[in-house]
Every structure is written in structure tokens, then in C-alpha cells.
Design an enzyme around this catalytic site. Structure first.
Site, PDB file in Angstrom:
ATOM      1  N   CYS A   1      48.917 -34.166  42.798  1.00  0.00           N
ATOM      2  CA  CYS A   1      49.124 -35.064  43.652  1.00  0.00           C
ATOM      3  C   CYS A   1      50.510 -34.835  43.974  1.00  0.00           C
ATOM      4  CB  CYS A   1      49.031 -36.599  43.035  1.00  0.00           C
ATOM      5  SG  CYS A   1      49.713 -37.692  43.631  1.00  0.00           S
TER       6      CYS A   1
ATOM      7  N   ASN B   1      43.473 -33.546  38.439  1.00  0.00           N
ATOM      8  CA  ASN B   1      42.262 -34.418  38.221  1.00  0.00           C
ATOM      9  C   ASN B   1      41.891 -34.336  36.925  1.00  0.00           C
ATOM     10  OD1 ASN B   1      42.334 -33.003  40.811  1.00  0.00           O
ATOM     11  ND2 ASN B   1      40.318 -33.810  41.080  1.00  0.00           N
TER      12      ASN B   1
ATOM     13  N   ASP C   1      39.650 -29.090  45.338  1.00  0.00           N
ATOM     14  CA  ASP C   1      40.694 -30.200  44.825  1.00  0.00           C
ATOM     15  C   ASP C   1      41.690 -29.491  44.092  1.00  0.00           C
ATOM     16  OD1 ASP C   1      41.891 -32.472  45.305  1.00  0.00           O
ATOM     17  OD2 ASP C   1      40.833 -33.396  43.931  1.00  0.00           O
TER      18      ASP C   1
END
Lengths: 301, 301
Positions: free
Chosen positions: B237, B246, B13
């Protein structure tokens, strides 16, 4: 729909450590705009020696220059009787007296023992008795000292007791260098409110270690409903260069609003003011909502 | 001393949206170091099309290059049967299947309806049946969609039910774009764990709006004890450029440790790895602890 009270400290705690002096007119405008954005209390300035804090050397001009509105309490930090006299001349609604509950931190900060600092509160309180100026006592490093580490809860209890005994109307527990954890906040505040159920208790958090909003929740769970915060998250701590400062007002309002709490503040106005603050101070501020938008700011498909 | 399990997602991620490709050798070293730092699970990579995510085009090399240790589970995101075949060839411990519970988000993301996405899980699960590879189902945008706004709790319940019915061993509720509030997390997780008390439930938060660690507390209060986090807070994002990504692993470990929770992770090692991560990715990371130090890092007088 529990009501949470938000107290804005950007004009004092935020601006005092900025590299550049912010012009008096800009300070006055900022405070006037905060007043109409629906904050419950504003810490306007600090009546300290201009040599000690040059950024706030315009304390009188700012305090006299702002438009005060009825629903907002205007407070100022005062370090001693002289500061209280200056603040009283400007008709503040409240003076905020600050002492650290850590011997080492207090000595470093104001060259007094903790006892000497708290004793000096009495002079100010006596001087202000008979006026309608309220007294708030702030216990700095209440959740930990950057030199000594943990602070026994009983010390905090003792100095709250002492402040109330002298006639303080409210108490702030300040996490001066961002050392509190949510569990610690919960336990200490439960103890304090268990002992003084009607105490007007404010929590003052820094987001230095990322736990600022989590600590607010710890406080709310313990029954606290008054929080200091700084527009844009301005402020900071000389011990943690590069770390974030005070908890960010608009991020706090955003979280509380979307958790269903009631706050007087207008979130959109705060976001607008925070964006504008970046122009005033000439750099980015740590707040997240001005970058990410509100939860309800949906994106077009 | 409740135990909280930490799952590290930086290699997937975090790195997937970095501007620069991180060399395979650096990824392998990073994951090896994370393994020995005491994390419970590592999402190593994603077996997607190299065209879709060029940064993770070395999925096989990374998965085969790392030194796996017994106490750590090595998982990889797989988007479809082809990805599952590649992951199985590399002997992952688990595959992580992801679908968004928002129609609009899922269509934008993978050009499928939610139903089509979840149905495709069945192919993977059937293919892996009889192997010892575990299945985790991740429900993206479980706490809100950047296009649609709120997601009804019942939708989330329905897709969990569907995943478990197909044979998933665990479920992750992902706050893909940082829209969750602590109260919402608490209520949804209470509902989920009320319905499936033995569910292996992971929460995956982003700190986009500053509520990341507060949301973790909401989850813990509801009974959740497994959290995804990303070293340094890397990740992010596309809808919130400039916002944090995160939740940060070392900030999470720091908070939990000083709240008295037990985690396997070695905080000092994570701080060291996070500082090193800034060299790997060539920019500062959002984590606070590497800037502020631990609560217990006292300063000389």
C-alpha cells in the site's frame, strides 16, 4: 468495555537474545519509560547465571536502578533458589518461575526432567513464603514443542495443578516457539478456566507463524484478559531465524484499542518507545504500527 | 470441517507495485504453478492502461499464455468497458470490477465520484450479459479510508445493493489499506450476510497493521468462507511504505489447516512457490511460514 491487561517482556525476553549487550542505563531508561506509558506489569530482567545469559548480567543494577511506580508490578524470571535469593534482595514484586511441559525441550533447556523442574519451584516458594513477593508459574511450550510436537492438554492441566498446589499466585501458558493456533488457544484456555475459574491466567505468544494477534483473540474469546507482549515485537526463537519474535506490544494495544477494549497503555507513547528501541538495539523491529501508523492517522488529500 | 476457499491475488495485487517488471514467462509459470497447487480462484492480471500500471502491460499475453484447469476460476480486474472487452477477448471466467466506497479515495484513484464509478459497472455488466463471464464487484476501502477514516456500514450496504441490482454475481469487501479490525469485520459481515444470506462474499485483507489473520477469523466467525490472499504476502500500500502487504497465502493456509478447516490448497507447494517468488521479485517477502516452517516441522534433538 472489557479491560485487558498488558505485560511488557521486552527488557527480558526481547533483550536476552540481542546480539549486542544493551547498556544498563539504557535498560533502566527503557523500563522507566514503559512504566509511565501505562503497562500493568514489566518483566524487568532474569536472575540467571551471567554466563548463561550475558545480556542480562546486570540484573541487580537494572532492578535497583529503575524508578518503580505503584500501579506497575515488577517481575523477574528466576531459574532456581539462588536466582530467587538475588531477586528477593532487589525486592521484586513477583518472581516468574519457568519450566517446560515438554520433556525434550526442558532437558535441552535446563538439563532437568519436567518433574525435577517443577519440584524445584517448591524450594523457591518455601523460601519466599512470608514475604509479599508473588509467584508466577510459567509453563513453556504449553501449546507445542519444537522437538516433540503437540503437548497433551492433560499434561498442561497436571502442571498447572501442581504449581497452584505449591502456592503459585498466577500461571502463564507460553507458546515458546510460536506453535499455537487460535482454535487450540481457545480450547485449552476454556478447559483451564473451566477448571480454575478464578485463576490469574496470562498468555504469552510469539508471532513466529503470523498468528500472534489471532491467538490473542482466541484467548479473549475463552475469557483470558492478561497478555504478555514485547515492545516492537522484539524477541524471537533460535528455532526460527528470521521469523518474528514475541507479539508486538504496540500492535496489540492498537488492535485491542480499536476493537473497543480498555487497556491502561498509552498507544502513542508505546509507538514513540518502539521507534526509539530501534536506535537502542541498532536494527529494525518487526512491529507493524510503527511503519503503518494507527488506523486513525489519516493522510492529507 | 468447514471448507474455506482461497483466492490468489499475487499475480495482480502483488506484482502490480513491484519495482521491477516481472517477465511474462515468469508470470505465466507462476500462475500455472498456483493452479496446480490447489487454489480456488486466481486474479491473473488487470486490463488497465499499460501507462497506468506498466507492470501488467502484458495482460493479454499472460491471460492467453496460462494453462487453465477446470477447478480454478481465472479472473481479471477491469476498470472500464474497454478493459472488459479486452478481458472478454481473452475468455476470462470472471471480471472483477472495483470502486472505492470513499469519495476522496475514489476521486484520487480514478478521478470519478463513487456514483460514477459504480454506474460504470452497468456498461460492463450489460456488455457481458449473455456471455458466461461472471461479474464480481469489489468495494475498496470498505473498512476505512486513509483520507476520510471510517466508512459508515450503511454506505457499504448501499453499494452492495447497487452492485447486486446491476447483476453482479459476487461481492468483495476490500480492506485496501489495512484499516479493519476483527470486531469490525465480524459486525459488518454479519450485517451483510444477514441481509443477503446467499451472497458469494469475499474478504480481501491487507496485513498492514498486523491484524490480517485475526481479521480472517472475524470473517469466518461471521460466516464468510472466501478469502483473497497473496503468495508470500506480496503487495502493499503506497500509504504505508515498509509495512506488510496483502495477507500471505501460505500463512493463511497454514493457520486454517492447523485449525481444522478444509482448504483445497497444498501447503507444501505454496511454501515452495513462495520461496521461489523471492527469486522472481529479487527480494524477501513478508510471509512468516517460509521463515519459521510449519507447526509440524519438528527439529532433531
Amino acid at each position: 468495555m472489557k479491560h485487558i491487561y498488558i505485560q511488557e517482556v521486552v527488557a527480558r525476553d526481547g533483550l536476552q537474545i540481542e546480539k549486542q549487550f544493551v547498556a544498563t542505563e539504557q535498560k533502566v531508561n527503557l523500563i522507566n519509560e514503559l512504566s509511565t506509558a501505562g503497562v500493568d506489569k514489566i518483566e524487568v530482567t532474569s536472575f540467571v547465571s551471567p554466563k548463561a545469559v550475558p545480556n542480562l548480567s546486570d540484573a541487580e543494577e537494572v532492578m535497583r536502578g529503575i524508578k518503580r511506580i505503584e500501579d506497575v508490578s515488577y517481575t523477574a524470571l528466576v531459574p532456581n533458589l539462588k536466582g530467587a535469593e538475588r531477586a528477593a534482595m532487589c525486592k521484586v514484586d513477583e518472581v516468574n518461575l519457568v519450566a517446560s511441559v515438554s520433556e525434550t525441550h526442558n532437558l535441552k533447556n535446563v538439563r532437568k526432567t519436567v518433574k525435577e523442574s517443577f519440584s524445584s519451584f517448591q524450594d523457591v516458594i518455601t523460601f519466599l513464603s512470608g514475604t509479599n513477593i508473588k509467584i508466577n508459574g510459567t509453563l513453556a511450550t504449553a501449546f507445542g514443542c519444537p522437538f516433540e510436537g503437540s503437548i497433551p492438554e492433560d499434561n498442561v492441566m497436571k502442571w498447572i495443578d501442581s504449581c497452584l498446589d505449591m502456592g503459585a499466585n498466577g500461571i502463564t501458558l507460553a507458546d515458546t516457539t510460536g506453535m499455537a493456533t487460535p482454535k487450540q488457544v481457545y480450547h485449552l484456555c476454556r478447559k483451564v478456566l473451566g477448571h480454575w475459574p478464578d485463576l490469574q491466567l496470562t498468555l504469552h505468544f510469539h508471532n513466529t507463524r503470523g498468528m500472534g494477534l489471532a491467538n490473542v483473540l482466541g484467548g479473549i474469546h475463552a475469557g483470558v484478559n492478561i497478555f504478555d507482549a514485547s515492545l516492537g515485537g522484539l524477541g524471537g526463537c533460535p528455532f526460527a531465524p528470521g521469523a518474528t519474535g514475541n507479539i508486538c506490544t504496540e500492535d496489540l494495544i492498537h488492535m485491542l484499542t480499536f476493537m473497543g477494549y480498555h487497556v491502561n497503555a498509552n498507544l502513542d507513547q508505546f509507538i514513540h518507545l518502539s521507534r526509539n528501541l530501534e536506535n537502542i538495539v541498532g536494527h529494525q523491529v518487526p512491529g507493524q504500527i510503527i511503519k503503518a501508523g494507527k488506523i486513525t492517522d489519516l493522510h492529507p488529500v
